[in-house]
Scaffold this motif. Sequence first.
Motif, mmCIF file in Angstrom:
data_model
loop_
_atom_site.group_PDB
_atom_site.id
_atom_site.type_symbol
_atom_site.label_atom_id
_atom_site.label_comp_id
_atom_site.label_asym_id
_atom_site.label_seq_id
_atom_site.Cartn_x
_atom_site.Cartn_y
_atom_site.Cartn_z
ATOM 1 N N GLY A 63 0.810 -1.213 0.000
ATOM 2 C CA GLY A 63 0.000 0.000 0.000
ATOM 3 C C GLY A 63 0.843 1.263 0.000
ATOM 4 N N ARG A 64 0.428 2.197 -0.809
ATOM 5 C CA ARG A 64 1.069 3.524 -0.890
ATOM 6 C C ARG A 64 -0.047 4.553 -0.839
ATOM 7 N N LEU A 65 -0.133 5.273 0.277
ATOM 8 C CA LEU A 65 -1.229 6.191 0.535
ATOM 9 C C LEU A 65 -0.808 7.631 0.283
ATOM 10 N N THR A 66 -1.696 8.378 -0.355
ATOM 11 C CA THR A 66 -1.520 9.827 -0.502
ATOM 12 C C THR A 66 -2.766 10.482 0.086
ATOM 13 N N ASN A 67 -2.568 11.289 1.125
ATOM 14 C CA ASN A 67 -3.665 12.013 1.771
ATOM 15 C C ASN A 67 -3.578 13.499 1.454
ATOM 16 N N ARG A 68 -4.752 14.105 1.324
ATOM 17 C CA ARG A 68 -4.843 15.559 1.189
ATOM 18 C C ARG A 68 -5.955 16.021 2.109
ATOM 19 N N SER A 69 -5.566 16.696 3.193
ATOM 20 C CA SER A 69 -6.546 17.129 4.191
ATOM 21 C C SER A 69 -7.454 18.215 3.631
ATOM 22 N N ARG A 70 -8.725 18.082 3.930
ATOM 23 C CA ARG A 70 -9.721 19.099 3.561
ATOM 24 C C ARG A 70 -10.080 19.948 4.766
ATOM 25 N N HIS A 71 -10.512 19.266 5.844
ATOM 26 C CA HIS A 71 -10.989 19.971 7.035
ATOM 27 C C HIS A 71 -10.563 19.236 8.292
#
Length: 126
Positions: A63-71
């Motif tokens: 697994g390779r996760l990319t997160n982009r926070s919104r709130h």
Amino acid sequence: MSPVVTDPAELPMLFQDALNSGDVDALLALFAPGAGMRTVSGAHLTGPDALRAELAGTVAAHGRLTNRSRHALVAADTALLVTDWTLEVDAPDGTRIAPTGTTANIARRDADGTWRFLLLNPLGTA
């Protein structure tokens, strides 16, 4: 040792970094006692053994996760963390897939001031 997270908005990136490094223990340290999660298949898991098995499976699938926070919405000792994500994994047939989604996660501040995930829902409102 659990990380001291004083800002709940840090949790999605810490989760991303721990998953991408393959560190299941670091992932579990981000969860509050009694925490649970909904899997991308819709199953609801609770308890450290079930969480460990799910997270270890994601690590085993490279697994390779990319997160982009919104709130990060915080009130008292509770936070709602909304994050867009992409998770690249090896499917059972060996192909590489990259599902995406938006989480609706809940974090709780412990008595010592440390924030941890209480409930992960990678399917957001779905």
